[in-house]
Design a protein around this motif. Structure first.
Motif, PDB file in Angstrom:
ATOM      1  N   ILE A 117     -46.689  41.821  -1.664  1.00 20.16           N
ATOM      2  CA  ILE A 117     -46.191  42.129  -3.011  1.00 20.16           C
ATOM      3  C   ILE A 117     -44.725  41.759  -3.186  1.00 20.16           C
ATOM      4  CG2 ILE A 117     -47.891  43.953  -3.423  1.00 20.16           C
ATOM      5  CD1 ILE A 117     -45.587  45.984  -2.804  1.00 20.16           C
ATOM      6  N   LEU A 118     -43.987  41.624  -2.074  1.00 22.69           N
ATOM      7  CA  LEU A 118     -42.586  41.223  -2.127  1.00 22.69           C
ATOM      8  C   LEU A 118     -42.274  40.406  -0.887  1.00 22.69           C
ATOM      9  CD1 LEU A 118     -40.841  44.582  -3.156  1.00 22.69           C
ATOM     10  CD2 LEU A 118     -40.991  42.539  -4.598  1.00 22.69           C
ATOM     11  N   GLN A 119     -41.342  39.482  -1.018  1.00 20.69           N
ATOM     12  CA  GLN A 119     -40.859  38.744   0.138  1.00 20.69           C
ATOM     13  C   GLN A 119     -39.462  38.224  -0.168  1.00 20.69           C
ATOM     14  OE1 GLN A 119     -42.491  34.614   0.647  1.00 20.69           O
ATOM     15  NE2 GLN A 119     -44.071  35.375  -0.754  1.00 20.69           N
ATOM     16  N   GLY A 120     -38.687  37.987   0.876  1.00 21.26           N
ATOM     17  CA  GLY A 120     -37.357  37.452   0.658  1.00 21.26           C
ATOM     18  C   GLY A 120     -36.432  37.755   1.811  1.00 21.26           C
ATOM     19  N   LYS A 121     -35.150  37.439   1.610  1.00 20.73           N
ATOM     20  CA  LYS A 121     -34.154  37.757   2.611  1.00 20.73           C
ATOM     21  C   LYS A 121     -34.080  39.274   2.789  1.00 20.73           C
ATOM     22  CE  LYS A 121     -31.270  33.686   1.794  1.00 20.73           C
ATOM     23  NZ  LYS A 121     -29.916  33.198   1.384  1.00 20.73           N
ATOM     24  N   ALA A 122     -33.895  39.696   4.039  1.00 21.28           N
ATOM     25  CA  ALA A 122     -33.899  41.129   4.325  1.00 21.28           C
ATOM     26  C   ALA A 122     -32.822  41.859   3.534  1.00 21.28           C
ATOM     27  CB  ALA A 122     -33.717  41.353   5.820  1.00 21.28           C
ATOM     28  N   ALA A 123     -31.642  41.264   3.419  1.00 21.96           N
ATOM     29  CA  ALA A 123     -30.551  41.919   2.695  1.00 21.96           C
ATOM     30  C   ALA A 123     -30.902  42.097   1.223  1.00 21.96           C
ATOM     31  CB  ALA A 123     -29.267  41.108   2.844  1.00 21.96           C
ATOM     32  N   ASP A 124     -31.585  41.104   0.644  1.00 24.01           N
ATOM     33  CA  ASP A 124     -31.983  41.213  -0.759  1.00 24.01           C
ATOM     34  C   ASP A 124     -33.035  42.299  -0.942  1.00 24.01           C
ATOM     35  OD1 ASP A 124     -30.261  39.126  -1.319  1.00 24.01           O
ATOM     36  OD2 ASP A 124     -31.837  37.594  -1.305  1.00 24.01           O
ATOM     37  N   LEU A 125     -33.995  42.370  -0.022  1.00 22.42           N
ATOM     38  CA  LEU A 125     -35.019  43.410  -0.127  1.00 22.42           C
ATOM     39  C   LEU A 125     -34.414  44.797   0.055  1.00 22.42           C
ATOM     40  CD1 LEU A 125     -37.984  41.766   1.809  1.00 22.42           C
ATOM     41  CD2 LEU A 125     -37.792  42.102  -0.663  1.00 22.42           C
ATOM     42  N   ALA A 126     -33.451  44.921   0.963  1.00 21.93           N
ATOM     43  CA  ALA A 126     -32.821  46.221   1.184  1.00 21.93           C
ATOM     44  C   ALA A 126     -32.075  46.708  -0.051  1.00 21.93           C
ATOM     45  CB  ALA A 126     -31.858  46.131   2.370  1.00 21.93           C
ATOM     46  N   ALA A 127     -31.638  45.762  -0.883  1.00 24.37           N
ATOM     47  CA  ALA A 127     -30.915  46.124  -2.098  1.00 24.37           C
ATOM     48  C   ALA A 127     -31.829  46.235  -3.318  1.00 24.37           C
ATOM     49  CB  ALA A 127     -29.827  45.082  -2.372  1.00 24.37           C
ATOM     50  N   ASP A 128     -33.109  45.880  -3.165  1.00 26.43           N
ATOM     51  CA  ASP A 128     -34.048  45.892  -4.275  1.00 26.43           C
ATOM     52  C   ASP A 128     -34.392  47.344  -4.647  1.00 26.43           C
ATOM     53  OD1 ASP A 128     -36.672  45.979  -5.646  1.00 26.43           O
ATOM     54  OD2 ASP A 128     -36.722  43.828  -5.253  1.00 26.43           O
ATOM     55  N   PRO A 129     -34.208  47.740  -5.906  1.00 24.91           N
ATOM     56  CA  PRO A 129     -34.487  49.137  -6.297  1.00 24.91           C
ATOM     57  C   PRO A 129     -35.918  49.577  -5.989  1.00 24.91           C
ATOM     58  CG  PRO A 129     -33.236  48.021  -8.016  1.00 24.91           C
ATOM     59  CD  PRO A 129     -33.633  46.964  -7.021  1.00 24.91           C
ATOM     60  N   ALA A 130     -36.891  48.664  -6.151  1.00 29.35           N
ATOM     61  CA  ALA A 130     -38.281  49.032  -5.891  1.00 29.35           C
ATOM     62  C   ALA A 130     -38.497  49.312  -4.411  1.00 29.35           C
ATOM     63  CB  ALA A 130     -39.208  47.913  -6.353  1.00 29.35           C
ATOM     64  N   VAL A 131     -37.876  48.491  -3.558  1.00 27.44           N
ATOM     65  CA  VAL A 131     -37.996  48.717  -2.106  1.00 27.44           C
ATOM     66  C   VAL A 131     -37.266  49.992  -1.726  1.00 27.44           C
ATOM     67  CG1 VAL A 131     -37.442  47.770   0.167  1.00 27.44           C
ATOM     68  CG2 VAL A 131     -38.253  46.255  -1.650  1.00 27.44           C
ATOM     69  N   LYS A 132     -36.094  50.198  -2.286  1.00 23.36           N
ATOM     70  CA  LYS A 132     -35.345  51.413  -1.990  1.00 23.36           C
ATOM     71  C   LYS A 132     -36.162  52.667  -2.337  1.00 23.36           C
ATOM     72  CE  LYS A 132     -30.508  49.976  -2.501  1.00 23.36           C
ATOM     73  NZ  LYS A 132     -29.264  50.203  -3.272  1.00 23.36           N
ATOM     74  N   LYS A 133     -36.780  52.641  -3.493  1.00 27.75           N
ATOM     75  CA  LYS A 133     -37.541  53.810  -3.943  1.00 27.75           C
ATOM     76  C   LYS A 133     -38.775  54.040  -3.095  1.00 27.75           C
ATOM     77  CE  LYS A 133     -39.698  55.846  -8.048  1.00 27.75           C
ATOM     78  NZ  LYS A 133     -39.986  55.683  -9.483  1.00 27.75           N
ATOM     79  N   ALA A 134     -39.491  52.956  -2.768  1.00 28.78           N
ATOM     80  CA  ALA A 134     -40.775  53.098  -2.082  1.00 28.78           C
ATOM     81  C   ALA A 134     -40.629  53.280  -0.583  1.00 28.78           C
ATOM     82  CB  ALA A 134     -41.652  51.881  -2.370  1.00 28.78           C
ATOM     83  N   TYR A 135     -39.610  52.635   0.028  1.00 33.95           N
ATOM     84  CA  TYR A 135     -39.566  52.574   1.485  1.00 33.95           C
ATOM     85  C   TYR A 135     -38.276  53.080   2.126  1.00 33.95           C
ATOM     86  CZ  TYR A 135     -43.556  49.618   0.588  1.00 33.95           C
ATOM     87  OH  TYR A 135     -44.774  49.142   0.135  1.00 33.95           O
ATOM     88  N   LEU A 136     -37.221  53.208   1.344  1.00 30.27           N
ATOM     89  CA  LEU A 136     -35.936  53.607   1.932  1.00 30.27           C
ATOM     90  C   LEU A 136     -35.494  54.993   1.526  1.00 30.27           C
ATOM     91  CD1 LEU A 136     -33.984  50.230   1.574  1.00 30.27           C
ATOM     92  CD2 LEU A 136     -35.364  51.041   3.484  1.00 30.27           C
ATOM     93  N   GLY A 137     -36.340  55.694   0.784  1.00 20.55           N
ATOM     94  CA  GLY A 137     -36.036  57.076   0.454  1.00 20.55           C
ATOM     95  C   GLY A 137     -35.008  57.261  -0.631  1.00 20.55           C
ATOM     96  N   ALA A 138     -34.716  56.203  -1.399  1.00 18.74           N
ATOM     97  CA  ALA A 138     -33.725  56.327  -2.471  1.00 18.74           C
ATOM     98  C   ALA A 138     -34.336  57.026  -3.672  1.00 18.74           C
ATOM     99  CB  ALA A 138     -33.228  54.942  -2.878  1.00 18.74           C
ATOM    100  N   ALA A 139     -33.487  57.734  -4.390  1.00 21.70           N
ATOM    101  CA  ALA A 139     -33.949  58.444  -5.586  1.00 21.70           C
ATOM    102  C   ALA A 139     -34.172  57.461  -6.713  1.00 21.70           C
ATOM    103  CB  ALA A 139     -32.926  59.488  -5.983  1.00 21.70           C
TER     104      ALA A 139
END
Length: 243
Positions: free
Chosen positions: A221-243
């Protein structure tokens, strides 16, 4: 056909079924030599099935997998390993009744003719992992989970694979052992080791990886540079515990 046919590893549009249940749908990814590529996702997302497909543990019903340009889909795991692939499987999979040293030497079996090189690498592993050196004659099954994970890493180190496939290295480990495991992985990255990493702990995986793919219900569903994914709001919400 994916665009990266000359990549070190290419997973090209594969489907995988377990009986009547489809686990992967049109999954594609690529890994360049010297890259660390992460495959992320929650439980039952298909990330471990993707890795098992590369290793020959499951066989795609459609699509191709190329390693150094050679089709490997459908090959037996032993034949994939012989091509230069090392595996650190989920759950460690050590030989519980064998000693730590004997487990490590199982990793070196394909290199058994290179006695000097194996001896040097064994010394390097035992230096890097003092816990294993202290327990070298101990049965592997008596080690803690974290120690068994170090043993699985050491076994892959002795294999000297051109590609190392690692499945959930942080699973079930204390923060202390997670740090120890990833310290080794960062060292491997600095040395130019090519790594395909499956990991549920997205935060630390994205720190290590150059690029990553996110799977959900068997789809990328998503792919890209790791730094870009880490900054992606959808990834943050789903996988990084961001509010």
């Amino acid at each position: 056909m994916v665009e990266h046919a000359q990549s070190f590893l290419v997973v090209d549009d594969i489907d995988v079924h377990y009986g009547a249940v489809q686990a992967l749908f049109n999954v594609s990814l690529h890994v360049q030599a010297g890259e660390v590529v992460g495959v992320l996702g929650g439980n039952a997302s298909g990330k471990s099935t993707t890795l098992k497909s590369v290793l020959g543990l499951v066989h795609p019903s459609r699509g191709r997998i190329l390693f150094e340009g050679k089709p490997i889909q459908g090959m037996a795991p032993a034949d994939v390993i012989d091509l230069g692939v090392a595996s650190v499987p989920e759950g460690r999979r050590v030989f519980p009744e064998m000693s730590v040293i004997d487990n490590l030497m199982m990793g070196a079996y394909p290199r058994r003719a290179d006695k000097a090189g194996v001896a040097a690498d064994l010394d390097a592993v035992l230096t890097a992992f003092p816990r294993l050196a202290e327990r070298r004659k101990q049965a592997a099954g008596t080690l803690s989970g974290g120690e068994q994970q170090l043993l699985a890493l050491g076994r892959a180190w002795l294999r000297r694979g051109r590609l190392v496939c690692i499945d959930e290295p942080s699973m079930g480990l204390s923060p202390k052992f997670v740090d120890m495991v990833y310290e080794v992985l960062f060292q491997w990255k600095a040395q130019g080791q090519t790594i395909l990493l499956v990991e549920q702990s997205a935060r630390i995986a994205l720190e290590l990886a150059d690029r990553a793919y996110v799977l959900q219900h068997g789809h990328v569903i998503l792919q890209g540079k790791a730094a870009d994914l880490a900054a992606d709001p959808a990834v943050k919400k789903a996988y990084l515990g961001a509010a």
